[in-house]
Motif scaffolding. Structure first.
Motif, PDB file in Angstrom:
ATOM      1  N   MET A   1      39.402 144.996  60.839  1.00 13.86           N
ATOM      2  CA  MET A   1      39.028 144.710  62.047  1.00 13.86           C
ATOM      3  C   MET A   1      39.992 144.680  62.965  1.00 13.86           C
ATOM      4  O   MET A   1      41.294 144.068  62.724  1.00 13.86           O
ATOM      5  N   SER A   2      39.812 145.047  64.221  1.00 14.04           N
ATOM      6  CA  SER A   2      40.717 145.086  65.327  1.00 14.04           C
ATOM      7  C   SER A   2      40.200 144.339  66.384  1.00 14.04           C
ATOM      8  O   SER A   2      38.959 144.273  66.616  1.00 14.04           O
ATOM      9  N   LEU A   3      41.047 143.866  67.208  1.00 13.51           N
ATOM     10  CA  LEU A   3      40.391 143.135  68.695  1.00 13.51           C
ATOM     11  C   LEU A   3      40.104 144.369  69.603  1.00 13.51           C
ATOM     12  O   LEU A   3      41.013 145.310  69.846  1.00 13.51           O
ATOM     13  N   VAL A   4      38.753 144.056  70.514  1.00 16.03           N
ATOM     14  CA  VAL A   4      38.382 144.956  71.262  1.00 16.03           C
ATOM     15  C   VAL A   4      38.961 144.410  72.812  1.00 16.03           C
ATOM     16  O   VAL A   4      39.370 145.302  73.656  1.00 16.03           O
ATOM     17  N   ASN A   5      38.640 143.247  73.083  1.00 13.24           N
ATOM     18  CA  ASN A   5      38.918 142.689  74.198  1.00 13.24           C
ATOM     19  C   ASN A   5      38.655 141.059  74.009  1.00 13.24           C
ATOM     20  O   ASN A   5      38.236 140.518  72.834  1.00 13.24           O
ATOM     21  N   GLY A   6      39.012 140.374  75.010  1.00 15.13           N
ATOM     22  CA  GLY A   6      38.918 139.047  74.978  1.00 15.13           C
ATOM     23  C   GLY A   6      39.399 138.318  76.263  1.00 15.13           C
ATOM     24  O   GLY A   6      40.056 138.870  76.975  1.00 15.13           O
ATOM     25  N   GLN A   7      38.958 137.029  76.291  1.00 15.20           N
ATOM     26  CA  GLN A   7      39.377 136.327  77.514  1.00 15.20           C
ATOM     27  C   GLN A   7      39.482 134.756  76.902  1.00 15.20           C
ATOM     28  O   GLN A   7      38.901 134.198  76.147  1.00 15.20           O
ATOM     29  N   TRP A   8      40.795 134.059  77.400  1.00 11.28           N
ATOM     30  CA  TRP A   8      41.046 132.599  76.933  1.00 11.28           C
ATOM     31  C   TRP A   8      41.748 131.926  78.083  1.00 11.28           C
ATOM     32  O   TRP A   8      42.291 132.563  79.125  1.00 11.28           O
ATOM     33  N   THR A   9      41.837 130.677  77.971  1.00 10.42           N
ATOM     34  CA  THR A   9      42.466 129.726  78.845  1.00 10.42           C
ATOM     35  C   THR A   9      43.065 128.620  77.790  1.00 10.42           C
ATOM     36  O   THR A   9      42.683 128.022  76.841  1.00 10.42           O
ATOM     37  N   LEU A  10      44.332 128.654  78.145  1.00 11.28           N
ATOM     38  CA  LEU A  10      45.257 127.435  77.362  1.00 11.28           C
ATOM     39  C   LEU A  10      45.689 126.337  78.427  1.00 11.28           C
ATOM     40  O   LEU A  10      46.059 126.574  79.612  1.00 11.28           O
ATOM     41  N   THR A  11      45.313 125.188  78.241  1.00  5.85           N
ATOM     42  CA  THR A  11      45.609 124.137  78.996  1.00  5.85           C
ATOM     43  C   THR A  11      46.583 122.841  78.282  1.00  5.85           C
ATOM     44  O   THR A  11      46.797 123.156  77.012  1.00  5.85           O
ATOM     45  N   TYR A  12      47.416 122.271  79.000  1.00  3.57           N
ATOM     46  CA  TYR A  12      48.521 121.574  78.734  1.00  3.57           C
ATOM     47  C   TYR A  12      48.989 120.565  79.463  1.00  3.57           C
ATOM     48  O   TYR A  12      48.686 120.575  80.738  1.00  3.57           O
ATOM     49  N   ASP A  13      49.345 119.436  79.008  1.00  2.00           N
ATOM     50  CA  ASP A  13      49.857 118.417  79.972  1.00  2.00           C
ATOM     51  C   ASP A  13      51.398 118.868  80.713  1.00  2.00           C
ATOM     52  O   ASP A  13      52.385 118.772  80.068  1.00  2.00           O
ATOM     53  N   SER A  14      51.185 119.136  81.902  1.00  2.77           N
ATOM     54  CA  SER A  14      52.315 119.773  82.712  1.00  2.77           C
ATOM     55  C   SER A  14      53.477 118.615  82.963  1.00  2.77           C
ATOM     56  O   SER A  14      54.529 119.107  83.391  1.00  2.77           O
ATOM     57  N   SER A  15      52.791 117.310  82.989  1.00  2.00           N
ATOM     58  CA  SER A  15      53.961 116.202  83.083  1.00  2.00           C
ATOM     59  C   SER A  15      54.878 115.716  81.884  1.00  2.00           C
ATOM     60  O   SER A  15      55.832 115.313  81.893  1.00  2.00           O
ATOM     61  N   LYS A  16      54.369 116.591  80.535  1.00  2.00           N
ATOM     62  CA  LYS A  16      55.210 116.365  79.504  1.00  2.00           C
ATOM     63  C   LYS A  16      55.526 117.715  78.847  1.00  2.00           C
ATOM     64  O   LYS A  16      56.551 117.665  78.092  1.00  2.00           O
ATOM     65  N   LEU A  17      54.793 118.733  79.229  1.00  2.00           N
ATOM     66  CA  LEU A  17      55.537 120.045  78.637  1.00  2.00           C
ATOM     67  C   LEU A  17      55.571 121.059  79.862  1.00  2.00           C
ATOM     68  O   LEU A  17      54.921 121.165  80.631  1.00  2.00           O
ATOM     69  N   SER A  18      56.683 121.964  79.415  1.00  2.00           N
ATOM     70  CA  SER A  18      56.855 123.052  80.394  1.00  2.00           C
ATOM     71  C   SER A  18      57.088 124.411  79.578  1.00  2.00           C
ATOM     72  O   SER A  18      58.094 124.448  78.660  1.00  2.00           O
ATOM     73  N   PRO A  19      56.265 125.187  79.801  1.00  2.00           N
ATOM     74  CA  PRO A  19      56.144 126.591  79.068  1.00  2.00           C
ATOM     75  C   PRO A  19      57.509 127.144  79.295  1.00  2.00           C
ATOM     76  O   PRO A  19      58.169 127.266  80.316  1.00  2.00           O
ATOM     77  N   ALA A  75      50.907 114.909  74.068  1.00  2.00           N
ATOM     78  CA  ALA A  75      50.523 115.804  74.813  1.00  2.00           C
ATOM     79  C   ALA A  75      49.438 116.852  74.096  1.00  2.00           C
ATOM     80  O   ALA A  75      49.814 117.169  73.009  1.00  2.00           O
ATOM     81  N   ASN A  76      48.571 117.285  74.670  1.00  2.00           N
ATOM     82  CA  ASN A  76      47.868 117.887  73.980  1.00  2.00           C
ATOM     83  C   ASN A  76      47.751 119.402  74.520  1.00  2.00           C
ATOM     84  O   ASN A  76      48.214 119.470  75.749  1.00  2.00           O
ATOM     85  N   VAL A  77      47.854 120.368  73.706  1.00  2.00           N
ATOM     86  CA  VAL A  77      47.613 121.723  74.067  1.00  2.00           C
ATOM     87  C   VAL A  77      46.158 122.420  73.622  1.00  2.00           C
ATOM     88  O   VAL A  77      46.164 122.299  72.441  1.00  2.00           O
ATOM     89  N   ASP A  78      45.454 122.645  74.593  1.00  2.00           N
ATOM     90  CA  ASP A  78      44.026 123.288  73.990  1.00  2.00           C
ATOM     91  C   ASP A  78      43.779 124.562  74.402  1.00  2.00           C
ATOM     92  O   ASP A  78      44.328 124.977  75.544  1.00  2.00           O
ATOM     93  N   LEU A  79      43.483 125.529  73.381  1.00  3.59           N
ATOM     94  CA  LEU A  79      43.114 126.946  73.710  1.00  3.59           C
ATOM     95  C   LEU A  79      41.514 127.072  73.685  1.00  3.59           C
ATOM     96  O   LEU A  79      41.032 126.713  72.551  1.00  3.59           O
ATOM     97  N   ASP A  80      41.047 127.670  74.718  1.00  2.00           N
ATOM     98  CA  ASP A  80      39.941 128.029  74.802  1.00  2.00           C
ATOM     99  C   ASP A  80      39.531 129.236  74.620  1.00  2.00           C
ATOM    100  O   ASP A  80      39.780 129.861  75.722  1.00  2.00           O
ATOM    101  N   VAL A  81      39.201 129.885  73.600  1.00  3.58           N
ATOM    102  CA  VAL A  81      38.723 131.332  73.703  1.00  3.58           C
ATOM    103  C   VAL A  81      37.493 131.325  74.039  1.00  3.58           C
ATOM    104  O   VAL A  81      36.450 130.854  73.567  1.00  3.58           O
ATOM    105  N   ILE A  82      37.423 131.950  75.417  1.00  8.29           N
ATOM    106  CA  ILE A  82      36.136 132.297  76.016  1.00  8.29           C
ATOM    107  C   ILE A  82      35.227 133.465  75.413  1.00  8.29           C
ATOM    108  O   ILE A  82      33.940 133.355  75.366  1.00  8.29           O
ATOM    109  N   GLU A  83      35.854 134.671  75.348  1.00  5.07           N
ATOM    110  CA  GLU A  83      35.298 136.118  74.705  1.00  5.07           C
ATOM    111  C   GLU A  83      36.152 136.626  73.791  1.00  5.07           C
ATOM    112  O   GLU A  83      37.451 136.573  74.117  1.00  5.07           O
TER     113      GLU A  83
END
Length: 194
Positions: A1-19, A75-83
């Motif tokens: 299997m391979s990926l066709v498409n997707g949409q996601w949002t990653l949230t994190y505490d920007s007062s404690k973490l910097s990408p 600090a939490n880092v959460d990934l929401d895979v929407i599609e």
């Protein structure tokens, strides 16, 4: 299997973490995805390809982000895979199914061509010292299974010979290890954690 498409949002505490680096191609291995610049503790990404599938057979990470720690505390880092759609190509068609829709894992094993489909999730954490571990891998075998849930349950009741650090066993990030963390792992294993 391979990926066709997707949409996601990653949230994190920007007062404690910097990408450290967030650019197309660096956050999603093997995908030149459209990735938004981090803002207010959020990074978003989406991708689609109706002509060539995204190969994740060599790079199994879906989203990879490195953070600098700039604050103190948890600090939490959460990934929401929407599609998320997976698929394969036949001689004349692209066959795909939605493995995740509206942020909920879908059971696609009843669809022809997807009967053997499985999906799992995990978080890998690397410390400044270079130590890498999987969050939830209580027994240290580099896999997240129901055995890890049982291991945490044994830690909670104080079974001799069983111990675990908060970094690995605190699945709900409440600074304590309880049966709820074992339950979270059980849900991860069956694909219903969220």
């Amino acid at each position: 299997m391979s990926l066709v498409n997707g949409q996601w949002t990653l949230t994190y505490d920007s007062s404690k973490l910097s990408p450290v680096t967030v650019a197309s191609g660096s956050v999603m291995p093997n995908v030149s995805a459209i990735v938004s610049s981090p803002s207010d503790g959020t990074i978003k990404g989406n991708f689609t390809s109706a002509s060539s599938l995204y190969d994740f057979t060599t790079a199994t990470e879906f989203v990879t982000v490195t953070f600098n720690v700039i604050g103190e505390g948890t600090a939490n880092v959460d990934l929401d895979v929407i599609e998320l759609s997976v698929g394969y190509e036949t001689d004349s068609d692209l066959v795909y199914a939605n493995a995740v829709a509206d942020s909920a894992v879908q059971n696609i094993t009843g669809i022809s061509g997807f009967s053997d489909f499985t999906m799992s999730s995990y978080s890998e954490i690397t410390t400044d010292s270079g130590t890498t571990f999987l969050k939830g891998d209580a027994n240290g075998d580099e896999m997240i299974t129901v055995v890890d849930a049982t291991y945490i349950q044994k830690c909670v009741v104080g079974t001799t010979g069983y111990s675990i650090t908060l970094e690995i066993g605190d699945m709900d990030n409440n600074n304590t290890i309880t049966v709820a963390d074992a339950t979270y792992i059980q849900k991860m294993v069956v694909g219903s954690a969220g």
